[in-house]
Design an enzyme around this catalytic site. Structure first.
Site, PDB file in Angstrom:
ATOM      1  N   ASP A  30       0.935  -1.279  -0.074  1.00 62.19           N
ATOM      2  CA  ASP A  30       0.034   0.064  -0.056  1.00 62.19           C
ATOM      3  C   ASP A  30       0.917   1.132   0.067  1.00 62.19           C
ATOM      4  OD1 ASP A  30      -3.163   0.529   1.016  1.00 62.19           O
ATOM      5  OD2 ASP A  30      -1.808   2.330   1.222  1.00 62.19           O
ATOM      6  N   ASN A  87     -12.622  -3.548   2.428  1.00 63.39           N
ATOM      7  CA  ASN A  87     -13.738  -2.440   2.508  1.00 63.39           C
ATOM      8  C   ASN A  87     -14.819  -2.492   1.472  1.00 63.39           C
ATOM      9  OD1 ASN A  87     -12.608  -1.398   5.137  1.00 63.39           O
ATOM     10  ND2 ASN A  87     -10.941  -0.410   3.659  1.00 63.39           N
ATOM     11  N   GLN A  94     -14.316   2.559   1.634  1.00 61.44           N
ATOM     12  CA  GLN A  94     -13.917   2.140   0.318  1.00 61.44           C
ATOM     13  C   GLN A  94     -13.638   3.317  -0.578  1.00 61.44           C
ATOM     14  OE1 GLN A  94     -15.904  -0.869  -1.901  1.00 61.44           O
ATOM     15  NE2 GLN A  94     -14.288  -0.964  -3.439  1.00 61.44           N
ATOM     16  N   HIS A 100     -10.188  -4.988  -3.517  1.00 57.59           N
ATOM     17  CA  HIS A 100      -8.869  -5.603  -2.844  1.00 57.59           C
ATOM     18  C   HIS A 100      -8.906  -5.946  -1.460  1.00 57.59           C
ATOM     19  CE1 HIS A 100      -9.960  -1.122  -2.414  1.00 57.59           C
ATOM     20  NE2 HIS A 100      -9.234  -1.332  -1.480  1.00 57.59           N
ATOM     21  N   HIS A 102      -7.065  -5.704   2.023  1.00 62.10           N
ATOM     22  CA  HIS A 102      -5.846  -5.309   2.753  1.00 62.10           C
ATOM     23  C   HIS A 102      -5.195  -6.418   3.760  1.00 62.10           C
ATOM     24  CE1 HIS A 102      -6.659  -0.967   2.342  1.00 62.10           C
ATOM     25  NE2 HIS A 102      -7.898  -1.236   2.056  1.00 62.10           N
TER      26      HIS A 102
HETATM   27  P1  5GP Z   1      -9.887   1.487   0.277  1.00 58.74           P
HETATM   28  O1  5GP Z   1      -9.820   2.716   1.131  1.00 58.74           O
HETATM   29  O2  5GP Z   1     -10.378   1.408  -1.023  1.00 58.74           O
HETATM   30  O3  5GP Z   1     -10.081  -0.034   1.072  1.00 58.74           O
HETATM   31  O4  5GP Z   1      -8.187   1.405  -0.044  1.00 58.74           O
HETATM   32  C1  5GP Z   1      -7.546   2.006  -0.907  1.00 58.74           C
HETATM   33  C2  5GP Z   1      -6.204   1.680  -0.712  1.00 58.74           C
HETATM   34  O5  5GP Z   1      -5.482   1.925  -1.933  1.00 58.74           O
HETATM   35  C3  5GP Z   1      -5.443   2.938   0.309  1.00 58.74           C
HETATM   36  O6  5GP Z   1      -5.085   2.228   1.793  1.00 58.74           O
HETATM   37  C4  5GP Z   1      -4.333   3.437  -0.218  1.00 58.74           C
HETATM   38  O7  5GP Z   1      -3.321   3.939   0.325  1.00 58.74           O
HETATM   39  C5  5GP Z   1      -4.052   2.593  -1.539  1.00 58.74           C
HETATM   40  N1  5GP Z   1      -3.616   3.073  -2.736  1.00 58.74           N
HETATM   41  C6  5GP Z   1      -4.149   4.375  -3.374  1.00 58.74           C
HETATM   42  N2  5GP Z   1      -3.566   4.667  -4.268  1.00 58.74           N
HETATM   43  C7  5GP Z   1      -2.670   3.827  -4.348  1.00 58.74           C
HETATM   44  C8  5GP Z   1      -1.329   3.867  -5.323  1.00 58.74           C
HETATM   45  O8  5GP Z   1      -1.284   4.502  -6.397  1.00 58.74           O
HETATM   46  N3  5GP Z   1      -0.486   2.653  -5.357  1.00 58.74           N
HETATM   47  C9  5GP Z   1      -0.567   1.857  -4.153  1.00 58.74           C
HETATM   48  N4  5GP Z   1       0.424   0.934  -3.855  1.00 58.74           N
HETATM   49  N5  5GP Z   1      -1.409   1.967  -3.101  1.00 58.74           N
HETATM   50  C10 5GP Z   1      -2.613   2.987  -3.292  1.00 58.74           C
END
Ligand code: 5GP
Length: 114
Positions: A30, A87, A94, A100, A102
């Site tokens: 992440d 999420n 989310q 995805h 985590h």
């Molecule tokens: P969500 O909030 O949708 O469950 O999680 C999205 C995750 O994607 C977040 O933890 C965020 O830090 C990660 N993320 C967002 N943009 C990027 C990116 O460009 N590269 C990587 N490796 N992670 C990302």
């Protein structure tokens, strides 16, 4: 074929620290880690949320968990412990609509998450 950010990472079009990749699943760190170890496991197939999963995706969903455990072991957190989180939609926070998983570890994690 969707062009989500995570699809572009999976295709190697956007750089990421890839920890595992095969024909179906990719795991990468992440970009904003919330624990000493924080990586995401995604299907290459861009399901937007867990709500979009169908019975035909059962093996793929299972594989996300198996890869999570495999990479957690690679990262040295299998014995100390880790948390897996998916999420789904707004109340869960989310922000990226490509399914995805985590995986967070390397420190004690509070429960419930708040
Ligand atoms: P969500 O909030 O949708 O469950 O999680 C999205 C995750 O994607 C977040 O933890 C965020 O830090 C990660 N993320 C967002 N943009 C990027 C990116 O460009 N590269 C990587 N490796 N992670 C990302």
């Amino acid at each position: 074929m969707s062009d989500t950010l995570f699809s572009k990472i999976a295709a190697g079009e956007i750089p990421a620290d890839i920890l595992y990749a095969d024909a179906e699943v990719v795991a990468f760190r992440d970009i904003s880690p919330q624990a000493p170890v924080h990586f995401l496991v995604i299907p290459r197939q861009p399901l937007p949320t867990l709500n979009a999963a169908l019975p035909e995706h059962a093996a793929l969903l299972g594989k996300l968990l198996l890869v999570a455990a495999q990479v957690a072991a690679q990262e040295g957190i299998a014995a100390s412990g880790y948390r897996t989180v998916i999420n789904c939609n707004a109340d869960a926070g989310q922000t990226f609509f490509h399914l995805h998983l985590h995986v967070l570890g390397g420190r004690a994690l509070n429960w419930p998450p708040g």
